[in-house]
Design a protein around this motif. Structure first.
Motif, PDB file in Angstrom:
ATOM      1  N   LEU A 146       0.814  -1.212   0.000  1.00 25.30           N
ATOM      2  CA  LEU A 146       0.000   0.000   0.000  1.00 25.30           C
ATOM      3  C   LEU A 146       0.849   1.264   0.000  1.00 25.30           C
ATOM      4  CD1 LEU A 146      -2.866  -1.041   2.435  1.00 25.30           C
ATOM      5  CD2 LEU A 146      -2.938  -0.900  -0.061  1.00 25.30           C
ATOM      6  N   ALA A 147       2.136   1.122   0.244  1.00 25.44           N
ATOM      7  CA  ALA A 147       3.035   2.262   0.089  1.00 25.44           C
ATOM      8  C   ALA A 147       3.173   2.662  -1.374  1.00 25.44           C
ATOM      9  CB  ALA A 147       4.413   1.939   0.662  1.00 25.44           C
ATOM     10  N   VAL A 155      -5.064   6.012   5.034  1.00 27.09           N
ATOM     11  CA  VAL A 155      -4.151   6.958   4.385  1.00 27.09           C
ATOM     12  C   VAL A 155      -2.917   7.209   5.245  1.00 27.09           C
ATOM     13  CG1 VAL A 155      -5.469   8.930   5.292  1.00 27.09           C
ATOM     14  CG2 VAL A 155      -3.970   9.237   3.315  1.00 27.09           C
ATOM     15  N   ASP A 156      -3.078   7.246   6.567  1.00 28.97           N
ATOM     16  CA  ASP A 156      -1.945   7.481   7.457  1.00 28.97           C
ATOM     17  C   ASP A 156      -0.985   6.294   7.464  1.00 28.97           C
ATOM     18  OD1 ASP A 156      -4.074   6.108   8.570  1.00 28.97           O
ATOM     19  OD2 ASP A 156      -3.868   6.971  10.574  1.00 28.97           O
ATOM     20  N   TYR A 157      -1.541   5.090   7.431  1.00 28.08           N
ATOM     21  CA  TYR A 157      -0.711   3.881   7.366  1.00 28.08           C
ATOM     22  C   TYR A 157       0.069   3.839   6.051  1.00 28.08           C
ATOM     23  CZ  TYR A 157       0.336  -1.119   6.854  1.00 28.08           C
ATOM     24  OH  TYR A 157       0.971  -2.332   6.649  1.00 28.08           O
ATOM     25  N   ASN A 158      -0.615   4.111   4.949  1.00 24.34           N
ATOM     26  CA  ASN A 158       0.047   4.096   3.642  1.00 24.34           C
ATOM     27  C   ASN A 158       1.217   5.076   3.610  1.00 24.34           C
ATOM     28  OD1 ASN A 158      -2.127   2.437   3.044  1.00 24.34           O
ATOM     29  ND2 ASN A 158      -3.182   3.938   1.789  1.00 24.34           N
ATOM     30  N   ALA A 159       1.002   6.254   4.154  1.00 25.03           N
ATOM     31  CA  ALA A 159       2.048   7.278   4.148  1.00 25.03           C
ATOM     32  C   ALA A 159       3.241   6.859   5.012  1.00 25.03           C
ATOM     33  CB  ALA A 159       1.472   8.607   4.635  1.00 25.03           C
ATOM     34  N   ALA A 160       2.961   6.248   6.161  1.00 19.03           N
ATOM     35  CA  ALA A 160       4.049   5.794   7.024  1.00 19.03           C
ATOM     36  C   ALA A 160       4.894   4.730   6.332  1.00 19.03           C
ATOM     37  CB  ALA A 160       3.487   5.255   8.340  1.00 19.03           C
ATOM     38  N   LYS A 161       4.238   3.813   5.618  1.00 15.78           N
ATOM     39  CA  LYS A 161       4.985   2.764   4.927  1.00 15.78           C
ATOM     40  C   LYS A 161       5.749   3.318   3.723  1.00 15.78           C
ATOM     41  CE  LYS A 161       4.043  -0.753   7.550  1.00 15.78           C
ATOM     42  NZ  LYS A 161       5.124  -1.321   8.400  1.00 15.78           N
ATOM     43  N   ALA A 162       5.209   4.333   3.064  1.00 14.48           N
ATOM     44  CA  ALA A 162       5.970   4.984   1.992  1.00 14.48           C
ATOM     45  C   ALA A 162       7.245   5.607   2.564  1.00 14.48           C
ATOM     46  CB  ALA A 162       5.112   6.040   1.302  1.00 14.48           C
ATOM     47  N   SER A 186       7.615  -6.102   1.196  1.00 13.34           N
ATOM     48  CA  SER A 186       6.301  -5.455   1.195  1.00 13.34           C
ATOM     49  C   SER A 186       5.208  -6.514   1.059  1.00 13.34           C
ATOM     50  CB  SER A 186       6.201  -4.437   0.058  1.00 13.34           C
ATOM     51  OG  SER A 186       7.032  -3.321   0.311  1.00 13.34           O
ATOM     52  N   PRO A 187       4.576  -6.876   2.172  1.00 16.46           N
ATOM     53  CA  PRO A 187       3.476  -7.835   2.080  1.00 16.46           C
ATOM     54  C   PRO A 187       2.233  -7.198   1.459  1.00 16.46           C
ATOM     55  CG  PRO A 187       4.410  -7.742   4.306  1.00 16.46           C
ATOM     56  CD  PRO A 187       4.918  -6.558   3.555  1.00 16.46           C
ATOM     57  N   GLY A 188       1.430  -8.049   0.860  1.00 11.95           N
ATOM     58  CA  GLY A 188       0.067  -7.681   0.534  1.00 11.95           C
ATOM     59  C   GLY A 188      -0.816  -8.080   1.701  1.00 11.95           C
ATOM     60  N   GLU A 257      13.308  -3.633  -2.858  1.00 12.18           N
ATOM     61  CA  GLU A 257      11.999  -3.925  -2.278  1.00 12.18           C
ATOM     62  C   GLU A 257      11.418  -5.160  -2.950  1.00 12.18           C
ATOM     63  OE1 GLU A 257       7.435  -2.199  -1.945  1.00 12.18           O
ATOM     64  OE2 GLU A 257       8.852  -1.343  -3.381  1.00 12.18           O
ATOM     65  N   PHE A 258      10.909  -6.072  -2.136  1.00 14.81           N
ATOM     66  CA  PHE A 258      10.337  -7.306  -2.656  1.00 14.81           C
ATOM     67  C   PHE A 258       8.885  -7.424  -2.202  1.00 14.81           C
ATOM     68  CE2 PHE A 258      14.859  -7.879  -2.540  1.00 14.81           C
ATOM     69  CZ  PHE A 258      15.137  -8.565  -3.712  1.00 14.81           C
ATOM     70  N   ALA A 259       7.970  -7.455  -3.160  1.00 14.40           N
ATOM     71  CA  ALA A 259       6.554  -7.610  -2.864  1.00 14.40           C
ATOM     72  C   ALA A 259       6.216  -9.088  -2.746  1.00 14.40           C
ATOM     73  CB  ALA A 259       5.715  -6.958  -3.939  1.00 14.40           C
ATOM     74  N   VAL A 260       5.628  -9.461  -1.625  1.00 13.89           N
ATOM     75  CA  VAL A 260       5.096 -10.815  -1.436  1.00 13.89           C
ATOM     76  C   VAL A 260       3.610 -10.592  -1.176  1.00 13.89           C
ATOM     77  CG1 VAL A 260       5.278 -12.982  -0.186  1.00 13.89           C
ATOM     78  CG2 VAL A 260       7.292 -11.508  -0.420  1.00 13.89           C
ATOM     79  N   ASP A 261       2.842 -10.499  -2.252  1.00 16.89           N
ATOM     80  CA  ASP A 261       1.516  -9.876  -2.161  1.00 16.89           C
ATOM     81  C   ASP A 261       0.410 -10.658  -2.855  1.00 16.89           C
ATOM     82  OD1 ASP A 261       2.223  -9.493  -4.793  1.00 16.89           O
ATOM     83  OD2 ASP A 261       1.798  -7.346  -4.820  1.00 16.89           O
ATOM     84  N   GLY A 262       0.688 -11.894  -3.260  1.00 17.72           N
ATOM     85  CA  GLY A 262      -0.334 -12.672  -3.921  1.00 17.72           C
ATOM     86  C   GLY A 262      -0.751 -12.134  -5.273  1.00 17.72           C
TER      87      GLY A 262
END
Length: 268
Positions: A146-147, A155-162, A186-188, A257-262
């Motif tokens: 979500l970053a 929105v606050d969580y997304n911004a923190a992860k970005a 980066s998990p999904g 960065e590695f997405a493990v997100d299904g």
């Protein structure tokens, strides 16, 4: 494949359940010595008890807590080789998702950044001098897809992860020449307590969709998020990637960065 983690010292935050618990279990199986940090233990974490595991009960919302965890690793095992900043998600007492930009207050934003970004900043600040004294190390930051693909919720969580993704890049540039590798996983959507607990994400989405928790976990969430594999990700699938990045076998990988997100992210 031998990940060459035998005898190495790791700190894992958010270690009592979900992704963190899977990471602790995996690192122990690979022969690492682990300091597991969480507000309280769990039956699953207690079941892993042994000479190579120390649990430190801390609230990472406390600015002094990350430093105490690193100090404990030095006291118990003589140093630190691996830091896994896994603690994140809803701060204590908060349920997600929250919908709309106007929903979170200033206090909500502060708590979200304290838990999801600043706790990692403080842990890294404490860990780097110890790692440099041992000639290097590996830092793995657990972020979120979500970053990179934000939506009008959390929105606050997304911004923190970005912010965590940017932090990873900056640290890899500054400390890579000194032997410290820094990467992001980066998990999904992952089948953890965030989703499954009473009042958690599955219940909130079920209320919005007019269905039940099990239907959300089995069908609604995978379809809503267009997951290629048709299911939520298992915590062990995240832990396997974390362990690989923590390993000297990934010596040529930093700032990645590695997405493990299904299959959540579709962009090239």
């Amino acid at each position: 494949m031998d990940l060459q983690l035998t005898g190495r010292v790791a700190v894992v935050t958010g270690a009592s359940k979900g992704i963190g618990l899977a990471v602790v279990r995996t690192l122990l199986a690979e022969g690492a010595r682990v300091v597991a940090a969480s507000r309280k233990s769990s039956a699953e974490l207690d079941a892993l008890a042994g000479a190579n595991l120390v649990h430190v009960p801390v609230d990472l919302m406390d600015p002094e807590a990350p430093g105490r965890v690193v100090e404990r690793a030095v006291e118990e095992f003589g140093g630190l080789d691996v830091l896994v900043n896994n603690a994140g998600g809803p701060p204590p007492g908060v349920s997600l998702p929250r919908f709309g930009f106007l929903t979170p207050t200033d206090d909500d934003w502060r708590e979200m950044f304290e838990f999801n970004l600043f706790s990692a900043v403080r842990a890294i600040r404490a860990a780097i001098p110890v790692m440099l004294g041992r000639g290097g190390g590996a830092i793995v930051n657990v972020s979120s897809v979500l970053a990179r693909q934000p939506a009008p919720m959390n929105v606050d969580y997304n911004a923190a992860k970005a912010g965590m993704n940017t932090l990873t890049k900056v640290l890899s540039e500054e400390y890579g020449p000194q032997g410290i590798r820094v990467n992001t996983v980066s998990p999904g959507p992952v089948l953890t307590a965030w989703w499954t607990e009473e009042g958690g994400a599955a219940d909130i989405i079920a209320g919005q969709a007019g269905t039940d928790r099990e239907s959300v976990l089995r069908n609604v969430a995978p379809e809503m998020m267009n997951l290629t594999i048709g299911r939520l990700v298992d915590p062990q699938e995240i832990a396997d990637m974390v362990a690989l990045l923590a390993s000297p076998r990934s010596a040529g990988t930093t700032g990645a960065e590695f997405a493990v997100d299904g299959g959540f992210l579709k962009a090239v």
